[in-house]
Write a protein that holds these residues in place. Structure first.
Motif, mmCIF file in Angstrom:
data_model
loop_
_atom_site.group_PDB
_atom_site.id
_atom_site.type_symbol
_atom_site.label_atom_id
_atom_site.label_comp_id
_atom_site.label_asym_id
_atom_site.label_seq_id
_atom_site.Cartn_x
_atom_site.Cartn_y
_atom_site.Cartn_z
ATOM 1 N N LEU B 72 47.758 48.973 46.452
ATOM 2 C CA LEU B 72 47.543 48.708 45.022
ATOM 3 C C LEU B 72 46.298 49.425 44.508
ATOM 4 C CD1 LEU B 72 48.558 44.937 44.841
ATOM 5 C CD2 LEU B 72 49.771 46.888 43.833
ATOM 6 N N ASP B 73 45.892 50.493 45.207
ATOM 7 C CA ASP B 73 44.658 51.196 44.867
ATOM 8 C C ASP B 73 44.755 51.990 43.555
ATOM 9 O OD1 ASP B 73 41.979 51.816 45.562
ATOM 10 O OD2 ASP B 73 42.607 53.819 46.205
ATOM 11 N N ASP B 74 45.974 52.398 43.158
ATOM 12 C CA ASP B 74 46.135 53.163 41.909
ATOM 13 C C ASP B 74 45.593 52.374 40.721
ATOM 14 O OD1 ASP B 74 48.273 55.445 42.718
ATOM 15 O OD2 ASP B 74 48.799 53.551 43.692
ATOM 16 N N ILE B 298 40.393 43.850 46.857
ATOM 17 C CA ILE B 298 39.729 45.018 47.433
ATOM 18 C C ILE B 298 40.862 45.960 47.847
ATOM 19 C CG2 ILE B 298 38.181 45.874 49.242
ATOM 20 C CD1 ILE B 298 37.292 42.802 49.519
ATOM 21 N N THR B 299 41.004 47.078 47.133
ATOM 22 C CA THR B 299 42.140 47.965 47.418
ATOM 23 C C THR B 299 41.737 49.147 48.292
ATOM 24 O OG1 THR B 299 41.773 49.178 45.362
ATOM 25 C CG2 THR B 299 43.326 47.332 45.282
ATOM 26 N N ARG B 316 36.226 49.569 46.665
ATOM 27 C CA ARG B 316 36.680 49.478 45.280
ATOM 28 C C ARG B 316 37.919 48.582 45.163
ATOM 29 N NH1 ARG B 316 38.117 55.037 46.600
ATOM 30 N NH2 ARG B 316 40.375 55.123 46.962
ATOM 31 N N GLY B 317 38.222 48.268 43.921
ATOM 32 C CA GLY B 317 39.404 47.430 43.689
ATOM 33 C C GLY B 317 39.577 47.130 42.216
ATOM 34 N N HIS B 318 40.341 46.091 41.929
ATOM 35 C CA HIS B 318 40.603 45.677 40.547
ATOM 36 C C HIS B 318 40.280 44.203 40.392
ATOM 37 C CE1 HIS B 318 42.963 49.335 40.778
ATOM 38 N NE2 HIS B 318 43.775 48.774 41.644
ATOM 39 N N ALA B 319 40.016 43.796 39.148
ATOM 40 C CA ALA B 319 39.799 42.387 38.848
ATOM 41 C C ALA B 319 40.447 42.082 37.505
ATOM 42 C CB ALA B 319 38.304 42.080 38.807
ATOM 43 N N TRP B 320 40.960 40.881 37.358
ATOM 44 C CA TRP B 320 41.641 40.495 36.118
ATOM 45 C C TRP B 320 41.445 39.012 35.891
ATOM 46 C CZ3 TRP B 320 43.641 41.735 40.809
ATOM 47 C CH2 TRP B 320 44.448 40.794 41.441
ATOM 48 N N ALA B 321 41.693 38.546 34.666
ATOM 49 C CA ALA B 321 41.372 37.165 34.342
ATOM 50 C C ALA B 321 42.307 36.592 33.279
ATOM 51 C CB ALA B 321 39.909 37.054 33.897
ATOM 52 N N LEU B 351 44.022 42.565 28.471
ATOM 53 C CA LEU B 351 45.078 42.153 29.419
ATOM 54 C C LEU B 351 45.388 43.189 30.504
ATOM 55 C CD1 LEU B 351 47.630 40.501 26.922
ATOM 56 C CD2 LEU B 351 45.598 39.487 27.981
ATOM 57 N N ALA B 352 44.594 44.273 30.570
ATOM 58 C CA ALA B 352 44.725 45.227 31.683
ATOM 59 C C ALA B 352 43.706 44.846 32.744
ATOM 60 C CB ALA B 352 44.456 46.647 31.214
ATOM 61 N N TRP B 353 44.012 45.122 34.012
ATOM 62 C CA TRP B 353 42.997 44.828 35.019
ATOM 63 C C TRP B 353 41.861 45.820 34.933
ATOM 64 C CZ3 TRP B 353 46.469 45.099 40.047
ATOM 65 C CH2 TRP B 353 46.809 46.424 40.314
ATOM 66 N N GLN B 354 40.685 45.418 35.429
ATOM 67 C CA GLN B 354 39.486 46.247 35.360
ATOM 68 C C GLN B 354 39.174 46.751 36.766
ATOM 69 O OE1 GLN B 354 37.967 42.829 32.585
ATOM 70 N NE2 GLN B 354 36.245 44.242 32.861
ATOM 71 N N HIS B 355 38.625 47.978 36.819
ATOM 72 C CA HIS B 355 38.331 48.577 38.118
ATOM 73 C C HIS B 355 36.874 48.345 38.475
ATOM 74 C CE1 HIS B 355 42.125 50.266 37.076
ATOM 75 N NE2 HIS B 355 41.593 50.959 36.081
ATOM 76 N N TRP B 356 36.625 48.002 39.725
ATOM 77 C CA TRP B 356 35.258 47.772 40.178
ATOM 78 C C TRP B 356 35.007 48.594 41.436
ATOM 79 C CZ3 TRP B 356 34.626 46.088 45.089
ATOM 80 C CH2 TRP B 356 35.714 45.434 45.688
#
Lengths: 152, 407
Positions: B72-74, B298-299, B316-321, B351-356
């Motif tokens: 899910l790294d994309d 963590i992708t 790195r990865g994504h976060a959403w809420a 509503l899109a996930w955020q990259h960290w």
């Protein structure tokens, strides 16, 4: 030869003929039965062989290959009744108590068109409860099945 | 026995096949001996739906499959790595030129039917929208909850294109008393009964009217893949993905909470008040899940990395809420004792996930776990333990962990 003598001889002939016909029928029945039994035996042999040939590879290391269900009493009933509508994977990935499996079946009967299982319900529930019972996981399991690899 | 008989299927095998399919195989006795009927060849998920080989199949009838964290790294999830959640059977033989969407209901001022061409004549909008299955993480609950045992991969953030649901609702006209919009899809119930819907959920009228709530006909700039709802689906980002109906052909504007399949009982509901693990909860004390909770993945790297002599690592990865933004992401390499702040990007749109991302330094050789923890704009954090137990095993947003070895 007078008339009386003629009738007596004729009666004797009829008796002999009757006996002959009866014997012939008896012989025929015996031969047919023997033949039938022989045929039946051969047929049964074939069926046994066929059954072994087909079923032998179905269970490997205690697991039914096609469905992934574990071997156990009631397996056939579970395959027949449970995997017509949904995948066996729905069983193998779940863990429930006897009551849990029972209420799941009831839910499927009430809402999902599952038929009445009759006498088969008890052995089905016993199989599920015995082979797919819950295990304690705690509040957070340790990381398992880690595939270690060298990072470039 | 004649040899010709042996070249054909044995009666017992044929009976077994029929048992699996649930119907006799007509002319079955002429099936070649080792031929497996197509309907039984169910191991072809990845080819059939063009999926990444690392996708994990949880269920093959109905089809359910999840991603693993590292695929899910994309930034925008490609179709090949998007989880598949089905309640019923995927519709066959879809004729796009005959496909219509009807909008009706007690609270609709009119009833209107749109072809796909009609829908495409409305203004087109495109958003990246996070869709996460309400049951993502179910496999960690104790006592276990029944259903597909999702781990962490039932989440995606693709780019969806289509018409705003609000534009259609305005076109039809919505009465003052409207409460909910319920969807109907063309998927078939597992029992084969045409009278039953496998799933018919929806969203409150307030969510339906949001500008990001779409009737989508495109995913990542192409037709929506069949398994994800071709040719039309509802997309309500940030909510349990079950609210985003696939193979959409009808929407009902309701004057009450929609009462379709999987809206009632305990489906996609959690106890209105917290309960002890394993407690029985009456249906009337279960509340519908709306916005999904804060969560992160963590992708990169994939869990299990051995760093050798290196003492640092870029992660790195994504976060959403759900409906909210993510305000900060932290990581810990000491089992939650200390936390370091990550770089966090703003969302492409709401509503899109955020990259960290972060740069980890390891003080010495050894075994480490990297834990990621996101905090939403209202201060809610991901728990380190599995959160509140609920009967159906929804909303597990416990922090994601990966294992690392140094030295």
């Amino acid at each position: 030869m007078d008339n009386k003598q003629y009738i007596r001889i004729l009666k004797q002939v009829v008796v002999i003929l009757k006996a002959a016909i009866f014997s012939l029928i008896l012989l025929l029945v015996l031969v047919m039965d023997m033949g039938y039994n022989l045929l039946k035996k051969e047929f049964n042999n074939d069926r046994t062989v066929a059954a072994e040939r087909v079923e032998a590879p179905e269970i490997v290391n205690g697991v039914h290959v096609r469905t992934g269900l574990v071997e156990g009493e009631g397996l056939d009933l579970v395959i027949q009744n449970c995997t017509t509508c949904h995948s066996s994977k729905l069983i193998t990935q779940n863990r429930m108590t006897k009551t849990g499996w029972q209420s799941t079946i009831q839910w499927m009967q009430e809402t999902q068109n599952l038929w009445d299982l009759g006498d088969q319900e008890a052995p089905i529930i016993n199989y599920l409860a015995a082979n797919y019972a819950p295990q304690k996981k705690g509040r957070r399991a340790r990381l398992e099945n880690i595939e270690w690899y060298e990072m470039e | 026995m004649s040899s010709s008989r042996r070249q054909f299927i044995k009666k017992s095998t044929l009976a077994a096949f029929s048992g699996i399919i649930g119907a006799p195989i007509v002319f079955g006795k002429w099936l070649p001996k080792d031929y497996i009927p197509l309907i039984l060849d169910q191991n072809d998920f990845h080819n059939k739906f063009s999926k990444d080989p690392a996708m994990v199949v949880l269920n093959d009838k109905p089809w359910n499959a999840e991603a693993q964290a590292h695929i899910l790294d994309d930034k925008v999830t490609p179709a090949s790595r998007m989880f598949v959640r089905n309640n019923g059977l995927i519709p066959q033989d879809i004729q796009t030129d005959q496909w219509t969407l009807t909008i009706d209901g007690e609270s609709a001022l009119t009833t209107k039917t749109y072809t796909l061409a009609d829908l495409k004549s409305f203004p087109k909008h495109t958003y990246q929208l996070t869709l996460e299955c309400g049951g993502n993480g179910r496999n960690e609950f104790d006592p276990p909850a029944k259903g597909n045992q999702w781990s962490i991969g039932a989440v995606s953030c693709a780019s969806w294109g289509g018409v705003r649901l609000s534009d259609l609702l305005k076109d039809v006209g919505v009465k003052e008393d409207a409460i909910y919009v319920g969807y109907y899809g063309k998927d078939m119930h597992l029992s084969g009964s045409p009278d039953k819907n496998p799933i018919s959920r929806g969203v409150p009228i307030s969510k339906a009217m949001m500008e990001e709530t779409l009737i989508a006909y495109e995913m990542n700039g192409e037709d929506i893949p069949l398994v994800h709802g071709f040719p039309l689906r509802l997309v309500a980002g940030g909510w349990p993905a079950s609210a985003s109906g696939k193979w959409l052909h009808r929407l009902s504007i309701r004057n009450k909470v929609h009462d379709g399949a999987k809206m009632e009982g305990s489906s996609y509901r959690v106890p209105c008040e917290p309960v002890a693990p394993g407690e029985k909860v009456l249906d009337e004390n279960m509340c519908i899940i709306e916005s999904m909770p804060v969560k992160s993945l963590i992708t990169y790297p994939k869990s299990g990395a051995m760093l050798g002599t290196k003492k640092s690592l870029a992660i790195r990865g994504h976060a959403w809420a759900g409906e909210l933004n993510v305000s900060v992401v932290h990581y810990s390499i000491d089992f939650g004792v200390t936390w370091q702040k990550c770089e966090l990007q703003a969302a492409a749109n709401r509503l899109a996930w955020q990259h960290w991302s972060g740069n980890v330094s390891f003080p010495k050789d050894g075994y480490y776990e990297i834990w990621a923890r996101a905090t939403d704009s209202e201060g809610n954090m991901q728990p380190m333990l599995v959160p509140g137990w609920n009967p159906k095993g929804y909303l597990n947003n416990a922090c994601h962990r990966i294992a690392i070895k140094v030295g």
